[in-house]
Design a protein around this motif. Structure first.
Motif, PDB file in Angstrom:
ATOM      1  N   ARG A 122       0.888  -1.164   0.000  1.00  0.00           N
ATOM      2  CA  ARG A 122       0.000   0.000   0.000  1.00  0.00           C
ATOM      3  C   ARG A 122       0.923   1.210   0.000  1.00  0.00           C
ATOM      4  NH1 ARG A 122      -3.642  -3.057   3.290  1.00  0.00           N
ATOM      5  NH2 ARG A 122      -5.630  -3.221   2.188  1.00  0.00           N
ATOM      6  N   ALA A 123       0.597   2.203  -0.831  1.00  0.00           N
ATOM      7  CA  ALA A 123       1.499   3.339  -0.951  1.00  0.00           C
ATOM      8  C   ALA A 123       0.744   4.620  -1.284  1.00  0.00           C
ATOM      9  CB  ALA A 123       2.541   3.059  -2.032  1.00  0.00           C
ATOM     10  N   MET A 124       1.437   5.712  -1.068  1.00  0.00           N
ATOM     11  CA  MET A 124       0.935   7.032  -1.408  1.00  0.00           C
ATOM     12  C   MET A 124       2.076   7.784  -2.079  1.00  0.00           C
ATOM     13  SD  MET A 124       1.197  10.475  -0.499  1.00  0.00           S
ATOM     14  CE  MET A 124       2.075  10.349   1.034  1.00  0.00           C
ATOM     15  N   THR A 125       1.738   8.497  -3.137  1.00  0.00           N
ATOM     16  CA  THR A 125       2.698   9.362  -3.807  1.00  0.00           C
ATOM     17  C   THR A 125       2.134  10.768  -3.854  1.00  0.00           C
ATOM     18  OG1 THR A 125       3.476   7.528  -5.191  1.00  0.00           O
ATOM     19  CG2 THR A 125       4.039   9.749  -5.915  1.00  0.00           C
ATOM     20  N   ARG A 126       2.955  11.737  -3.478  1.00  0.00           N
ATOM     21  CA  ARG A 126       2.568  13.149  -3.619  1.00  0.00           C
ATOM     22  C   ARG A 126       3.297  13.707  -4.835  1.00  0.00           C
ATOM     23  NH1 ARG A 126       2.660  13.889   2.421  1.00  0.00           N
ATOM     24  NH2 ARG A 126       0.483  13.522   2.928  1.00  0.00           N
ATOM     25  N   TRP A 127       2.538  14.383  -5.670  1.00  0.00           N
ATOM     26  CA  TRP A 127       3.045  14.962  -6.901  1.00  0.00           C
ATOM     27  C   TRP A 127       2.880  16.478  -6.859  1.00  0.00           C
ATOM     28  CZ3 TRP A 127       4.653  11.640 -10.903  1.00  0.00           C
ATOM     29  CH2 TRP A 127       4.334  10.288 -10.733  1.00  0.00           C
ATOM     30  N   VAL A 128       3.728  17.167  -7.585  1.00  0.00           N
ATOM     31  CA  VAL A 128       3.590  18.604  -7.792  1.00  0.00           C
ATOM     32  C   VAL A 128       3.467  18.821  -9.295  1.00  0.00           C
ATOM     33  CG1 VAL A 128       4.677  20.868  -7.534  1.00  0.00           C
ATOM     34  CG2 VAL A 128       4.968  19.135  -5.755  1.00  0.00           C
ATOM     35  N   PHE A 129       2.485  19.628  -9.699  1.00  0.00           N
ATOM     36  CA  PHE A 129       2.308  19.973 -11.103  1.00  0.00           C
ATOM     37  C   PHE A 129       3.256  21.137 -11.404  1.00  0.00           C
ATOM     38  CE2 PHE A 129      -0.353  21.526 -14.746  1.00  0.00           C
ATOM     39  CZ  PHE A 129      -0.260  20.366 -15.508  1.00  0.00           C
ATOM     40  N   MET A 130       4.199  20.895 -12.324  1.00  0.00           N
ATOM     41  CA  MET A 130       5.273  21.862 -12.568  1.00  0.00           C
ATOM     42  C   MET A 130       5.220  22.433 -13.982  1.00  0.00           C
ATOM     43  SD  MET A 130       7.225  21.909  -9.807  1.00  0.00           S
ATOM     44  CE  MET A 130       8.885  22.362 -10.267  1.00  0.00           C
ATOM     45  N   ASP A 131       5.491  23.722 -14.083  1.00  0.00           N
ATOM     46  CA  ASP A 131       5.740  24.380 -15.357  1.00  0.00           C
ATOM     47  C   ASP A 131       7.109  23.878 -15.827  1.00  0.00           C
ATOM     48  OD1 ASP A 131       7.027  26.541 -17.056  1.00  0.00           O
ATOM     49  OD2 ASP A 131       4.975  27.323 -16.866  1.00  0.00           O
ATOM     50  N   ILE A 132       7.159  23.250 -16.992  1.00  0.00           N
ATOM     51  CA  ILE A 132       8.392  22.617 -17.464  1.00  0.00           C
ATOM     52  C   ILE A 132       9.499  23.645 -17.703  1.00  0.00           C
ATOM     53  CG2 ILE A 132       9.452  21.300 -19.356  1.00  0.00           C
ATOM     54  CD1 ILE A 132       6.705  19.849 -19.638  1.00  0.00           C
ATOM     55  N   ALA A 133       9.195  24.752 -18.366  1.00  0.00           N
ATOM     56  CA  ALA A 133      10.218  25.750 -18.696  1.00  0.00           C
ATOM     57  C   ALA A 133      10.695  26.518 -17.472  1.00  0.00           C
ATOM     58  CB  ALA A 133       9.681  26.719 -19.749  1.00  0.00           C
TER      59      ALA A 133
END
Length: 161
Positions: A124-135
């Motif tokens: 069982r796992a959790m991942t936190r992501w951040v939405f990033m502007d690539i440039a």
């Protein structure tokens, strides 16, 4: 796309999924996935979780080309993984994933990995992501239509993710 409701253990029982209808992928453990102890190496599970998360994203219309058009992408900020069982070469596993929360710049995704033959939970796992502007390499607000696409793609047993 696999309907998780159709997946059954060898005894014919439904899988004990944490949510009613997550996005699922099937994986067969290879010798290369195993370590010297002959069970799946702990570093392999995050790869499977990432593969399932990306497949889910593609299934709702957000593949790499779409992210490039948007000039943004998700990057991992944190993994939390509980290793609960031992998978061996030849085992067929179900990698289930679903978004738990998506707001502003952040997304949280849950994962559950089960052995298909008997329904035993491996991880069982959790991942936190951040939405990033690539440039700009800075966080960027997650578009409302993206949140809606992910919300509509799974059934987590509640009114919202």
């Amino acid at each position: 796309m696999i309907d998780p409701a159709t997946l059954r253990t060898d005894a014919g029982d439904p899988l004990p999924l944490d949510v009613p209808r997550p996005f699922v992928q099937l994986v067969t453990v290879t010798d290369a996935d195993c370590d010297r102890q002959r069970h799946v190496n702990n570093a392999v599970y995050p790869r499977w979780m990432d593969d399932a998360a990306y497949a889910h994203s593609c299934a709702v219309g957000y593949d790499w080309a779409r992210y490039q058009e948007m000039g943004a992408s998700f990057v991992v900020r944190r993994h939390e993984i509980d290793y609960l069982g031992e998978a061996l070469a030849g085992d067929r596993l179900v990698v289930a994933t679903w978004p738990k929360a998506m707001a502003k710049f952040n997304a949280e995704r849950r994962h559950q990995v089960l052995r298909l033959s008997d329904g035993v939970v491996m991880v069982r796992a959790m991942t936190r992501w951040v939405f990033m502007d690539i440039a700009r390499r800075r966080p960027r607000r997650i578009p409302a239509e993206m949140i809606e696409a992910f919300q509509q793609s799974v059934d987590t047993g509640s009114d919202h993710i």
